[in-house]
Scaffold this motif. Structure first.
Motif, PDB file in Angstrom:
ATOM      1  N   GLN A  11     -11.387 -18.822  41.829  1.00 45.43           N
ATOM      2  CA  GLN A  11     -10.769 -17.646  42.424  1.00 45.43           C
ATOM      3  C   GLN A  11      -9.829 -18.028  43.564  1.00 45.43           C
ATOM      4  OE1 GLN A  11     -11.349 -14.022  41.594  1.00 45.43           O
ATOM      5  NE2 GLN A  11     -11.353 -15.356  39.853  1.00 45.43           N
ATOM      6  N   ASN A 121     -14.651 -11.507  49.140  1.00 42.23           N
ATOM      7  CA  ASN A 121     -13.214 -11.749  49.116  1.00 42.23           C
ATOM      8  C   ASN A 121     -12.871 -13.113  48.526  1.00 42.23           C
ATOM      9  OD1 ASN A 121     -12.919  -9.247  50.267  1.00 42.23           O
ATOM     10  ND2 ASN A 121     -12.277 -10.010  52.259  1.00 42.23           N
ATOM     11  N   PHE A 124     -13.971 -12.702  44.555  1.00 42.76           N
ATOM     12  CA  PHE A 124     -13.313 -11.643  43.788  1.00 42.76           C
ATOM     13  C   PHE A 124     -12.072 -11.162  44.538  1.00 42.76           C
ATOM     14  CE2 PHE A 124     -17.941 -11.399  43.138  1.00 42.76           C
ATOM     15  CZ  PHE A 124     -18.002 -11.764  41.806  1.00 42.76           C
ATOM     16  N   TYR A 125     -11.101 -12.033  44.682  1.00 44.66           N
ATOM     17  CA  TYR A 125      -9.942 -11.712  45.525  1.00 44.66           C
ATOM     18  C   TYR A 125      -9.117 -10.556  44.983  1.00 44.66           C
ATOM     19  CZ  TYR A 125      -7.142 -14.464  42.252  1.00 44.66           C
ATOM     20  OH  TYR A 125      -6.534 -14.941  41.130  1.00 44.66           O
ATOM     21  N   ASP A 126      -9.198 -10.244  43.683  1.00 44.80           N
ATOM     22  CA  ASP A 126      -8.428  -9.102  43.157  1.00 44.80           C
ATOM     23  C   ASP A 126      -8.945  -7.775  43.723  1.00 44.80           C
ATOM     24  OD1 ASP A 126      -8.564 -11.265  41.389  1.00 44.80           O
ATOM     25  OD2 ASP A 126      -8.566 -10.038  39.616  1.00 44.80           O
ATOM     26  N   THR A 127     -10.197  -7.771  44.171  1.00 48.51           N
ATOM     27  CA  THR A 127     -10.786  -6.552  44.734  1.00 48.51           C
ATOM     28  C   THR A 127     -11.202  -6.785  46.186  1.00 48.51           C
ATOM     29  OG1 THR A 127     -12.981  -7.137  43.888  1.00 48.51           O
ATOM     30  CG2 THR A 127     -11.597  -5.719  42.490  1.00 48.51           C
ATOM     31  N   GLN A 148      -9.968  -0.971  50.402  1.00 47.39           N
ATOM     32  CA  GLN A 148      -9.807  -1.736  49.170  1.00 47.39           C
ATOM     33  C   GLN A 148      -8.756  -1.042  48.306  1.00 47.39           C
ATOM     34  OE1 GLN A 148     -13.357  -1.581  46.672  1.00 47.39           O
ATOM     35  NE2 GLN A 148     -13.234  -3.784  46.353  1.00 47.39           N
ATOM     36  N   VAL A 151      -8.549   0.636  41.931  1.00 45.42           N
ATOM     37  CA  VAL A 151      -8.209   0.224  40.567  1.00 45.42           C
ATOM     38  C   VAL A 151      -7.984   1.496  39.766  1.00 45.42           C
ATOM     39  CG1 VAL A 151      -8.995  -1.010  38.520  1.00 45.42           C
ATOM     40  CG2 VAL A 151      -9.605  -1.873  40.791  1.00 45.42           C
ATOM     41  N   TYR A 165     -16.674 -13.098  32.257  1.00 43.54           N
ATOM     42  CA  TYR A 165     -15.960 -13.238  33.519  1.00 43.54           C
ATOM     43  C   TYR A 165     -16.757 -14.091  34.504  1.00 43.54           C
ATOM     44  CZ  TYR A 165     -13.409 -12.045  37.754  1.00 43.54           C
ATOM     45  OH  TYR A 165     -12.689 -12.109  38.922  1.00 43.54           O
TER      46      TYR A 165
END
Length: 197
Positions: A11, A121, A124-127, A148, A151, A165
């Motif tokens: 990640q 963080n 799961f840096y996308d969230t 945040q 999505v 995942y």
């Protein structure tokens, strides 16, 4: 969808610290320092206050000193109330979701929550979360307000998608449903589309 993933997908490229995690760590360090000062003063005064109460008072004063205090009466200004759960009340505004965390799942420790946020963080840096503010009732309960990206049009992931995942991130599925581990972390509650670390 191809479920054949032969290697771990990192990640973070080189383990670099993000600016937000650096900020959260700096806040946590300052809160820890202030807690130590507060506790030393209490010892001198023979008073007894729990560590959680100390964290609450210190976090409230820090937030007020640094323009991070959101009065409880202004929480509804964050956005439209969204779904709430065991630990968060949510408010949605355009493409942002604000989460007012009641600290219930971590026994009231603000410092522990901030540590978990940086872990989240990194994994799961996308969230990723940012620490938006602190709210609460003056001199009583203090709750961090996390921010945040929302999505849009999200659909719950299937068990196979979650397993795949997490395997790509180097986690092994544990015996409990929704629980994964690697050498450093245990991640659980993935079956409910939330992630606790």
């Amino acid at each position: 969808m191809d479920y054949d993933i032969s290697k771990s997908v990192p990640q973070r490229g080189s383990g670099e610290e993000t600016p937000e995690n650096r900020r959260i760590n700096e806040i946590a360090d300052e809160l820890q320092r202030r807690c130590q000062v507060y506790e030393a003063q209490l010892r001198d005064g023979q008073g007894h206050v729990s560590r959680i109460e100390v964290e609450q008072r210190v976090a409230e004063q820090y937030a007020k000193d640094n323009g991070m205090w959101l009065p409880m009466s202004d929480v509804f200004d964050l956005g439209v109330p969204g779904p709430s759960g065991n630990e968060n009340d949510t408010y949605v505004s355009n493409n942002i979701i604000y989460k007012v965390n009641n600290l219930l799942n971590i026994n009231g420790s603000i410092l522990h929550l901030l540590e978990r946020i940086t872990w989240h963080n990194n994994l799961f840096y996308d969230t990723a979360y940012t620490l938006h503010a602190f709210t609460g009732f003056d001199g009583r309960t203090i709750m961090p307000v996390l921010k945040q990206l929302l999505v849009q049009d999200a659909v719950p992931a299937t068990s196979i998608e979650i397993d795949t995942y997490m395997a790509a991130l180097g986690f092994e599925k544990q015996n409990d449903k929704g629980r994964y581990a690697n050498d450093e972390f245990v991640v659980w509650d993935l079956s409910k589309q939330t992630i606790d670390i």
